[in-house]
Design a protein around this motif. Structure first.
Motif, mmCIF file in Angstrom:
data_model
loop_
_atom_site.group_PDB
_atom_site.id
_atom_site.type_symbol
_atom_site.label_atom_id
_atom_site.label_comp_id
_atom_site.label_asym_id
_atom_site.label_seq_id
_atom_site.Cartn_x
_atom_site.Cartn_y
_atom_site.Cartn_z
ATOM 1 N N LEU A 1 15.741 0.034 -7.219
ATOM 2 C CA LEU A 1 15.944 1.112 -8.190
ATOM 3 C C LEU A 1 17.091 0.676 -9.089
ATOM 4 N N PHE B 1 12.136 -2.803 -2.393
ATOM 5 C CA PHE B 1 12.059 -1.823 -3.474
ATOM 6 C C PHE B 1 13.413 -1.808 -4.176
ATOM 7 N N GLN C 1 0.807 -1.221 0.000
ATOM 8 C CA GLN C 1 0.000 0.000 0.000
ATOM 9 C C GLN C 1 0.840 1.271 0.000
ATOM 10 N N HIS D 1 2.919 5.815 -3.819
ATOM 11 C CA HIS D 1 3.985 6.595 -4.442
ATOM 12 C C HIS D 1 4.323 6.110 -5.857
ATOM 13 N N GLY D 2 3.473 5.264 -6.401
ATOM 14 C CA GLY D 2 3.733 4.778 -7.751
ATOM 15 C C GLY D 2 4.884 3.793 -7.816
ATOM 16 N N LEU D 3 5.105 3.065 -6.720
ATOM 17 C CA LEU D 3 6.220 2.117 -6.649
ATOM 18 C C LEU D 3 5.693 0.728 -6.279
ATOM 19 N N ASP D 4 6.508 -0.289 -6.505
ATOM 20 C CA ASP D 4 6.104 -1.664 -6.189
ATOM 21 C C ASP D 4 7.348 -2.542 -6.260
ATOM 22 N N TYR D 5 7.199 -3.801 -5.920
ATOM 23 C CA TYR D 5 8.296 -4.754 -6.110
ATOM 24 C C TYR D 5 7.743 -5.987 -6.794
ATOM 25 N N ASP D 6 8.579 -6.583 -7.645
ATOM 26 C CA ASP D 6 8.087 -7.664 -8.495
ATOM 27 C C ASP D 6 8.391 -9.037 -7.916
ATOM 28 N N TRP E 1 2.584 1.649 -3.299
ATOM 29 C CA TRP E 1 1.620 1.921 -4.375
ATOM 30 C C TRP E 1 1.237 3.405 -4.397
#
Lengths: 651, 651
Positions: free
Chosen positions: A565, A563, A513, A518-523, A516
């Motif tokens: 980058l 996360f 949450q 912040h427009g971020l996620d992990y795969d 998300w």
């Protein structure tokens, strides 16, 4: 650990596959720049710790090997042959004996499938491995295709024609796998042909390492909590309920759990490569060479089961068929050989009942897990203190750090094995989710960077798995933002309260949450099950988009949002948690489940942006840190204790 | 509205079934104690609003009717007969013509199945209806069994023996339903026999209401946003892709959507009871009497499709079979009659492609939805102001309140129909999730109580569905706690941010977290899809434990967490939300979806315990209230506007 594999597509049958195993060659250079290097404990198993490459030599060997395989196929009158990475048990780790794919293609990834036809050949890998596959194999021979977009069946349909035949080793593919491929090829008149002997083994010849046959040891009742006899009785009750006469068990962790045995046939997982047959009535058969057990242990086991030489497996399967017995097989994991040998009429498709039973830890196993985590916490906190002191020098590299961490674990005097190859990624290497350091990728850990270390241990009383992300020097503001968002997800899982019947898929979004927004996620998934001195990846439980299994009291599962980058850094925060028994909160009308965090190690306070935390989240971190200090502090020497005091101060 | 049905087990084929429909008899007494009662608008359809019971008379009719059915079965040489609640389209609402279950058993619930054998009979209902079923039917004749614990097949296996036969109407059961029952009965030698004519219709005779045949009207392109021609072309492309020659459409909302038509064959849902066949190439057939359309509309439709008399359906199905066409049927929803008539070789099983396409609203439909919600908000806010003034008198009852709300909607001048029977539950009635007020259950709304009102409207530009829970007088502290926990869940959904590919199941726990922490929960889903001037319940999207459909931009879905304290009160807060197109949040690397709240009506500030809200939650409520005031305020008269000003003050 990296759960990237949880959600990454792969060939596999089980959701627990791992990075490349160590190559059986080479050793790393002496420790680079590491201060205070304690001698490696004599308890540490003798094995090469880090992969070294002589890429060119390996790649050059591919062409002659493929040539010999093609000659063999011509003799066998098949028009293509499948070479998967896997053994007869379809487990996460593969013994050297079964590394046929690597021997043939030089590709050392943890998942893959080669198909060799007379004029063409292909290597299927998933998104983690496309670059590595191109580097390692001979691309003048092998096309590289990425699953799941590319499909084996489509390639075969393109390469072969009506009336042609695809050979395969029926021991190395699951029932589901073979049936799916068969269905896809049938309309085009292409047949699958199981071969009695794997042609790879013939051409590999004397160089092929022998199948493992390490000693089998007892997992004592004091740690197992339940006798093999009781567990077998439960399996038999499940068979009786299903109207079945027997089950063939092929998963090595099921078998280790059921018979309360452990071994060292494969790296990192103390399972025994064996099969077993449990009849609904009568004595179970464990297929293992009797001389791998001590005489005492063998006689004890023989009180409850027959120890049968592995060569007699075929005979017993044939006997079940002849007696028209209904035999349960799990089509997702059992080798196709079994269903073919038994015949359709004898096969009853169903789950392996050991998997769920094994996942729900009993009181002895929970006690062991707490004790293993306490012990491991001391090693991890010593490592973190050491790292904090040494890293700013700029002389540490990833391998040195990983070796040092293992050394601290070895110094507990109880380490059996590390539970997987340590992930030690600094800077951009941390952003590669499945990263395993090797002599080529190894890099110095620089100031201003983040260092992600994901590691675990096998102790006789439990299996651990912990990830911490550490700042070297002053972190950039965006590192702190990202770290804190990941921490918020970690706290959301750690503090989750949920009703009985909740599945892992329902908790997964809680961990995401904050990212998300912040427009971020992990795969990758958020959590995988963990065994009790067994596999560090076990089912059926998981916290992920595919987490269909209900979370039950007694299950141990990882809590590891992250996360990444690309090209810059990776962040992951992982503790193991135990599902508590249901309890009714005050004022509530329903009992709820929750988690007890087992892992004890401080989060890097320098990376926490308290402005992004709610009051409740801050209070949770403070309480957790207080607990770490109270439980681990007394076990440390004065210097490390001082360090821990600072690291666990209130936010 | 009550989504209890979303998660409540039922016989059904579709996840959108609703409470009892209005009985075709009786009218309530004049408005009790309601001040300012506006005259019911002439636009309001003439239909009885509230169910009245003459339980005894209905129950007494059961025995002779069952007796006549048993005589009929003897003649037909079947040993049992299935009487489901449902029609040939398996939709949520059932026309009076098909209310065979109610006529036979006097049970008026929205889901149920009776089985009548010569010596025994049973009525299967779900947990919502066990009490009601016992009250309504003749329990000396019918055993009452609760699904899903009790199974039809088990009862039949117990009641019948080898060689016996179960008759059924092949038009009233889905393919899946019949095949499952067949498989369960087969091993015991019990056969299922489709009957050419439903014996119930013969014994019901002249009293059976005729099948509905209301006028069919055009849904104009300005509202539909896409022409029927374009939509049909999309269906044809899906068939071509699947290698199929045609599809039989049986779901009435699919057909209404595809052909841009609306009707009034059934209550609350402006669909047309019709079938359609769409070939992969060539003209679609819509099976409907031409004289139900205006001449202009009929000729327009005939530009793109054939209007075929319903009697010719069999002929066209037979022609498809004779031409060896592959015809797609959805086995979960299509009547067994179709698969039997077509034969196994002609049937291709697959989804109805209209369902997902219909759920994703286009720009015109979204514009319509916003406009319908704006209009509805004025009526709802007028109602809330009126209620707040009138309720403390203690003279209001549930029926009066529901009538008044409908009257305000009618005064918009645009109301076509209410979108479902209003749920208006005061005090303990509010805790009955599927509550529909009738003259017997109707109670005065008392001070210190909570009043739950769940209602919606059908306008030509959109369908609405809104629930508010209102305190009469000073609420108890625990009411405020429970209300605020539900509100926190509502806000969690309203503000959710999630990546593309997220399914409803992944958002459901966000709505429950606050309740779970207090040991509380609600036993229904959090959200159901809503049509565009069509069914107030539509799939495939839902926010629930079973929400497997991916949420896509343009979908409209309800956000309605709740809490129910048996015997005391019920709380539910419902707005409809629209899935926004993906947008990349600032600083993020991935586009994310979010919701736009469509419904505009204040939450009861007296029920909000601000101490339980975070700063962000409070800010969300304030911003929402500000928006309600800005958008609805200007449409109200001075008194109502003053009320709304107070109701939307900052927390």
């Amino acid at each position: 650990m990296a759960t990237s594999e949880l959600d990454v597509p792969r060939f596999g049958q089980r959701h627990r596959r791992r990075g490349p195993i160590s190559l059986p060659t080479g050793r790393t250079a002496p420790l680079a720049g590491a201060a205070r290097p304690p001698a490696l404990s004599p308890l540490l198993p003798a094995r090469p710790m880090f992969q070294t490459f002589d890429e060119t030599a390996l790649t050059n060997a591919v062409a002659p090997r493929v040539g010999r395989l093609r000659q063999a196929l011509a003799k066998l009158k098949v028009d293509a042959f499948l070479v998967p990475r896997g053994d007869r048990h379809k487990g996460e780790y593969v013994p050297a004996h079964d590394e046929r794919l690597k021997w043939l293609t030089a590709f050392s990834g943890s998942a893959g499938l080669a198909v060799v036809a007379p004029q063409r050949a292909v290597l299927f890998v998933d998104g983690r491995y496309t670059v590595q596959a191109r580097q390692q194999t001979d691309t003048s021979l092998f096309e590289i295709e990425q699953v799941p977009a590319a499909k084996t069946s489509d390639w075969l349909l393109d390469a072969l024609g009506t009336g042609q035949t695809v050979g395969f080793d029926p021991w190395l593919h699951s029932i589901d796998e073979v049936e799916r491929l068969e269905a896809a090829l049938k309309p085009s008149g292409i047949r699958l042909k199981p071969l009695a002997r794997n042609p790879m083994d013939k051409i590999w010849g004397a160089d092929q390492p022998p199948p493992p046959a390490a000693p089998v040891v007892a997992h004592p009742l004091s740690r197992a909590g339940r006798s093999a006899q009781e567990k077998i009785a439960d399996v038999q009750a499940a068979l009786a309920k299903g109207g079945e006469d027997a089950i063939v068990l092929t998963l090595t962790d099921s078998i280790a759990w059921l018979f309360n045995i452990r071994g060292s046939d494969i790296p990192h997982t103390p399972a025994v490569l064996a099969f077993a047959i449990v009849p609904a009535e009568g004595r179970a058969s464990l297929f293992v060479e009797r001389d791998r057990l001590s005489e005492t242990h063998a006689s004890q086991l023989e009180d409850i089961a027959d120890l049968v030489p592995p060569e007699a497996l075929t005979e017993q399967i044939d006997a079940l068929k002849a007696a028209r017995k209904r035999v349960r097989l799990n089509p997702a994991t059992a080798a196709y050989w079994f269903s073919r040998r038994l015949g359709e009429k004898s096969v009853s498709r169903g789950p392996d009942p050991c998997q769920r039973a094994k996942a729900i830890k009993n009181a002895a196993e929970i006690k062991g897990a707490r004790s293993a985590h306490h012990r491991d916490a001391v090693a991890v906190c010593r490592f973190l203190a050491w790292f904090d002191q040494e890293a700013p020098s700029g002389r540490l590299d990833e391998i040195a750090a990983a070796r040092q961490l293992e050394a601290f674990r070895a110094e507990t005097g109880k380490l059996k094995e590390i539970s997987f190859d340590t992930i030690a990624g600094s800077g951009p290497n941390g952003a590669i989710v499945h990263y395993r350091v090797n002599t080529e990728s190894n890099r110095r850990i620089g100031r201003g960077e983040l260092f992600l270390v994901d590691s675990g241990a096998q102790y006789a009383d439990g299996t651990t798995d912990v990830t911490r992300t550490i700042a070297i020097g002053r972190p950039k503001p965006e590192m702190r933002t990202h770290y804190t968002l990941v921490l918020k997800g970690h706290i959301a899982i750690a503090t989750a309260v949920f009703p009985e019947g909740t599945r892992g898929v329902e908790l997964d979004p809680l961990a995401r949450q904050a990212l998300w927004r912040h427009g971020l996620d992990y795969d990758h998934g958020t959590g995988h099950g963990v065994g009790s001195y067994l596999s560090v990846h076990e089912g059926p439980q998981s916290i992920s988009r595919r987490g269909e299994a209900v979370l039950e009291a007694g299950m141990i599962i990882s809590n590891e949002p992250g996360f990444y980058l690309e090209g810059a850094y990776g962040i992951r925060i992982e503790n193991l948690v135990l599902v508590n028994p249901p309890q009714k909160p005050e004022g509530g009308d329903r009992a709820m489940l929750s988690f007890e965090t087992l892992t004890l190690a401080p989060f890097d306070r320098r990376l926490i942006d308290t402005k992004l935390l709610t009051g409740e989240e801050k209070a949770w971190v403070d309480a957790y840190h207080k607990r770490v200090m109270a439980e681990v502090g007394p076990e440390l020497d004065a210097a490390d204790r001082r360090w821990l005091e600072g690291a666990t101060k209130r936010l």
